[in-house]
Motif scaffolding. Structure first.
Motif, PDB file in Angstrom:
ATOM      1  N   VAL A 121      52.336 -24.739 -57.283  1.00  0.00           N
ATOM      2  CA  VAL A 121      53.278 -25.142 -58.332  1.00  0.00           C
ATOM      3  C   VAL A 121      54.251 -26.188 -57.784  1.00  0.00           C
ATOM      4  CG1 VAL A 121      55.124 -24.321 -59.847  1.00  0.00           C
ATOM      5  CG2 VAL A 121      53.052 -22.959 -59.561  1.00  0.00           C
ATOM      6  N   SER A 122      54.692 -26.037 -56.539  1.00  0.00           N
ATOM      7  CA  SER A 122      55.615 -27.027 -55.974  1.00  0.00           C
ATOM      8  C   SER A 122      54.932 -28.373 -55.747  1.00  0.00           C
ATOM      9  CB  SER A 122      56.256 -26.516 -54.690  1.00  0.00           C
ATOM     10  OG  SER A 122      55.285 -26.211 -53.737  1.00  0.00           O
ATOM     11  N   HIS A 123      53.630 -28.368 -55.431  1.00  0.00           N
ATOM     12  CA  HIS A 123      52.900 -29.633 -55.319  1.00  0.00           C
ATOM     13  C   HIS A 123      52.842 -30.314 -56.682  1.00  0.00           C
ATOM     14  CE1 HIS A 123      50.884 -27.590 -51.723  1.00  0.00           C
ATOM     15  NE2 HIS A 123      51.742 -28.471 -51.258  1.00  0.00           N
ATOM     16  N   ILE A 133      57.989 -25.243 -50.378  1.00  0.00           N
ATOM     17  CA  ILE A 133      56.600 -25.046 -50.775  1.00  0.00           C
ATOM     18  C   ILE A 133      56.374 -23.564 -51.045  1.00  0.00           C
ATOM     19  CG2 ILE A 133      54.191 -25.324 -50.086  1.00  0.00           C
ATOM     20  CD1 ILE A 133      55.682 -27.963 -50.463  1.00  0.00           C
ATOM     21  N   ASP A 134      55.964 -23.250 -52.249  1.00  0.00           N
ATOM     22  CA  ASP A 134      55.648 -21.855 -52.567  1.00  0.00           C
ATOM     23  C   ASP A 134      54.150 -21.627 -52.413  1.00  0.00           C
ATOM     24  OD1 ASP A 134      54.472 -22.995 -54.795  1.00  0.00           O
ATOM     25  OD2 ASP A 134      56.043 -22.381 -56.166  1.00  0.00           O
ATOM     26  N   THR A 135      53.742 -20.404 -52.554  1.00  0.00           N
ATOM     27  CA  THR A 135      52.328 -20.063 -52.390  1.00  0.00           C
ATOM     28  C   THR A 135      51.631 -19.807 -53.724  1.00  0.00           C
ATOM     29  OG1 THR A 135      52.930 -17.741 -52.075  1.00  0.00           O
ATOM     30  CG2 THR A 135      52.676 -19.092 -50.090  1.00  0.00           C
ATOM     31  N   GLN A 172      46.713 -34.569 -49.911  1.00  0.00           N
ATOM     32  CA  GLN A 172      46.412 -33.632 -48.832  1.00  0.00           C
ATOM     33  C   GLN A 172      46.322 -32.191 -49.329  1.00  0.00           C
ATOM     34  OE1 GLN A 172      48.863 -34.073 -45.350  1.00  0.00           O
ATOM     35  NE2 GLN A 172      48.769 -36.304 -45.476  1.00  0.00           N
ATOM     36  N   HIS A 173      46.739 -31.958 -50.566  1.00  0.00           N
ATOM     37  CA  HIS A 173      46.752 -30.597 -51.104  1.00  0.00           C
ATOM     38  C   HIS A 173      45.828 -30.436 -52.303  1.00  0.00           C
ATOM     39  CE1 HIS A 173      50.062 -29.804 -48.443  1.00  0.00           C
ATOM     40  NE2 HIS A 173      50.585 -30.934 -48.849  1.00  0.00           N
TER      41      HIS A 173
END
Length: 110
Positions: A72-74, A28-30, A65-66
């Motif tokens: 970007v990873s989502h 997971i990136d930010t 949930q996001h």
């Protein structure tokens, strides 16, 4: 299902046979995804799809949930679910009107 794929621009995407990776960890990136409205729209559409596609429930729940701040990873995870949908477009539970008030259930109990 095809409408959701077209809306995402993935009508002709490569098919996958699992909605979540079974071989590698997702990092997971930010970095926030640049179009959160598109993410929310597609995740919401997939959420409605889980009514007749319980095989999507876990993966779609993870995506939803996001929705407040998708990264970007989502987005990459959401695209994976869409590729799975493409490969399983003919899977679904049939829900239809019945004149009977009886409830029938089937179970595979080992």
């Amino acid at each position: 299902m095809n409408d959701i794929l077209k809306r995402a621009g993935m009508g002709e995407c490569k098919e996958l046979y699992t909605p979540i990776s079974t071989s590698k960890l997702v990092i997971i990136d930010t970095d926030l995804y640049d179009d959160p409205t598109q993410y929310k729209s597609l995740a919401g559409a997939l959420q409605y799809l889980t009514i007749t596609r319980p095989d999507l429930s876990f993966a779609v729940n993870q995506l939803c949930q996001h929705m407040h701040a998708p990264t970007v990873s989502h987005w990459e995870q959401l695209k994976r679910v869409l590729r799975y949908v493409k490969g399983t477009v003919y899977f679904s539970l049939r829900v239809r009107k019945s004149s009977s008030r009886e409830i029938h259930a089937f179970s595979d109990s080992d």
